[in-house]
Enzyme design. Sequence first.
Site, short mmCIF file in Angstrom:
data_model
loop_
_atom_site.label_atom_id
_atom_site.label_comp_id
_atom_site.label_asym_id
_atom_site.label_seq_id
_atom_site.Cartn_x
_atom_site.Cartn_y
_atom_site.Cartn_z
N GLY A 108 0.97 -1.26 0.07
CA GLY A 108 -0.10 -0.06 -0.02
C GLY A 108 1.01 1.39 0.05
CD GLU A 111 -1.43 -1.08 -3.65
OE1 GLU A 111 -1.65 -1.31 -2.37
OE2 GLU A 111 -1.85 -2.06 -4.37
N1 CO8 Z 1 1.83 -3.46 8.82
C1 CO8 Z 1 2.01 -3.55 10.34
N2 CO8 Z 1 3.21 -3.37 11.19
C2 CO8 Z 1 4.17 -3.08 10.11
C3 CO8 Z 1 4.24 -3.21 8.88
C4 CO8 Z 1 3.07 -3.52 8.30
N3 CO8 Z 1 2.90 -3.46 6.86
N4 CO8 Z 1 5.56 -3.25 8.32
C5 CO8 Z 1 5.97 -2.98 9.57
N5 CO8 Z 1 5.44 -2.86 10.65
C6 CO8 Z 1 5.99 -3.05 12.07
C7 CO8 Z 1 6.51 -4.16 12.32
O1 CO8 Z 1 5.66 -5.25 12.69
C8 CO8 Z 1 7.15 -3.86 13.33
O2 CO8 Z 1 6.66 -3.50 14.47
P1 CO8 Z 1 7.23 -4.33 16.13
O3 CO8 Z 1 8.33 -3.65 16.51
O4 CO8 Z 1 5.87 -4.15 16.99
O5 CO8 Z 1 7.28 -5.56 15.84
C9 CO8 Z 1 7.79 -2.36 12.97
O6 CO8 Z 1 6.92 -2.03 12.27
C10 CO8 Z 1 9.20 -2.27 12.54
O7 CO8 Z 1 9.52 -3.51 11.42
P2 CO8 Z 1 10.50 -4.52 11.40
O8 CO8 Z 1 10.92 -5.07 12.69
O9 CO8 Z 1 10.10 -5.67 10.50
O10 CO8 Z 1 11.53 -3.76 10.56
P3 CO8 Z 1 12.71 -4.48 9.58
O11 CO8 Z 1 13.69 -3.28 9.12
O12 CO8 Z 1 13.26 -5.70 10.07
O13 CO8 Z 1 11.98 -4.80 8.13
C11 CO8 Z 1 10.26 -4.37 6.35
C12 CO8 Z 1 11.13 -3.88 7.48
C13 CO8 Z 1 11.12 -5.08 5.27
C14 CO8 Z 1 9.73 -3.37 5.76
C15 CO8 Z 1 9.29 -5.05 7.04
O14 CO8 Z 1 8.63 -4.73 8.16
C16 CO8 Z 1 8.13 -5.66 6.07
O15 CO8 Z 1 8.36 -6.71 5.41
N6 CO8 Z 1 7.18 -5.34 6.39
C17 CO8 Z 1 5.81 -5.64 5.74
C18 CO8 Z 1 5.83 -5.38 4.32
C19 CO8 Z 1 4.71 -5.79 3.56
O16 CO8 Z 1 4.51 -7.11 3.39
N7 CO8 Z 1 3.80 -4.73 3.03
C20 CO8 Z 1 2.66 -5.20 2.31
C21 CO8 Z 1 1.54 -4.98 3.38
S1 CO8 Z 1 0.12 -5.76 2.40
C22 CO8 Z 1 -0.44 -4.32 1.63
O17 CO8 Z 1 0.09 -3.29 1.55
C23 CO8 Z 1 -1.74 -4.39 0.84
C24 CO8 Z 1 -2.11 -3.30 -0.01
C25 CO8 Z 1 -3.57 -2.79 -0.14
C26 CO8 Z 1 -3.68 -1.45 -0.12
C27 CO8 Z 1 -3.58 -0.53 0.86
C28 CO8 Z 1 -3.90 0.83 0.63
C29 CO8 Z 1 -2.94 1.88 0.57
#
Ligand code: CO8
Length: 257
Positions: A108, A111
């Site tokens: 997102g 997007e």
């Molecule tokens: N949702 C919720 N929490 C998140 C997300 C997310 N997308 N991304 C990161 N966070 C949180 C983590 O859970 C973490 O929280 P906590 O400390 O409480 O565990 C905190 O942010 C820091 O993240 P990381 O520890 O994972 O940080 P890293 O540096 O190790 O990794 C990454 C960074 C690679 C970005 C990793 O966080 C990751 O892979 N995030 C998810 C990315 C992802 O899959 N995004 C797609 C989500 S699905 C989506 O977007 C559908 C689109 C629909 C349209 C939306 C409308 C605009």
Amino acid sequence: MSYETLLVETRGRVGLITLNRPQALNALNSTVMRELDAAFKGFDANKDIGAIVLTGSERAFAAGADIKEMQALDFVDSYLGDFLGGWERVAGARKPVIAAVSGFALGGGCELAMMCDIIIASESAKFGQPEITLGVIPGMGGSQRLTRAVGKAKAMDLVLTGRMMDAAEAERSGLVSRVVAPEKLMEEALATAEKIAAFSLPAVVMAKEAVNRSLEVTLAEGLRFERRLFQSLFATEDQKEGMAAFVGKRKAEFRHK
Ligand code: CO8
């Protein structure tokens, strides 16, 4: 209005919106959606604003939709509640929006950047559509706007593998307008927005509308639409001023009327 997930400020004729959920890498939840909608509407309605900059943090523009919020959704709730439907309103700003992207712009987040009109990226930016890794697909334009921006080959690669592309690849592919050093990102984005905001506002809004129309209609219809908008601008004071300034060899002072 005070915001929980955004910082909203004005810099001259530029509206600046900063996503501010650092604990979740600016993941986009329903509060962000509601607040962004309100912030864009506020700037759109404000005659003193000519362009908008949307940014995140150095680490993340936005790491996608909020997975923790989405996790428990079921089909019926998602469908009947038109989950993500509200983002189309966010994409509906009439004034130009520049995305200043640093760090992750995933799912997102990518997007949302693509809903903007110009993407300026820091060298640190990473774009991707990783939804496939979560058992879903892009839900807010990743399969549509990305394909229009970078073509089928690259879009399929990103959407089917979930891999990230760096800023250089994003610029080569046509997703990003400019790539700048991280410390220059906001300066470049704000200067670009200020430049746009100094032009005639009706001309700017029509220019955006005309370019966007090209994605929706045939060439003949698009050319007709463009010509009608062009003709209508001769009813504005700013057209008189812009052309008189050129002929008089002076700088135009647009009144935005
Ligand atoms: N949702 C919720 N929490 C998140 C997300 C997310 N997308 N991304 C990161 N966070 C949180 C983590 O859970 C973490 O929280 P906590 O400390 O409480 O565990 C905190 O942010 C820091 O993240 P990381 O520890 O994972 O940080 P890293 O540096 O190790 O990794 C990454 C960074 C690679 C970005 C990793 O966080 C990751 O892979 N995030 C998810 C990315 C992802 O899959 N995004 C797609 C989500 S699905 C989506 O977007 C559908 C689109 C629909 C349209 C939306 C409308 C605009």
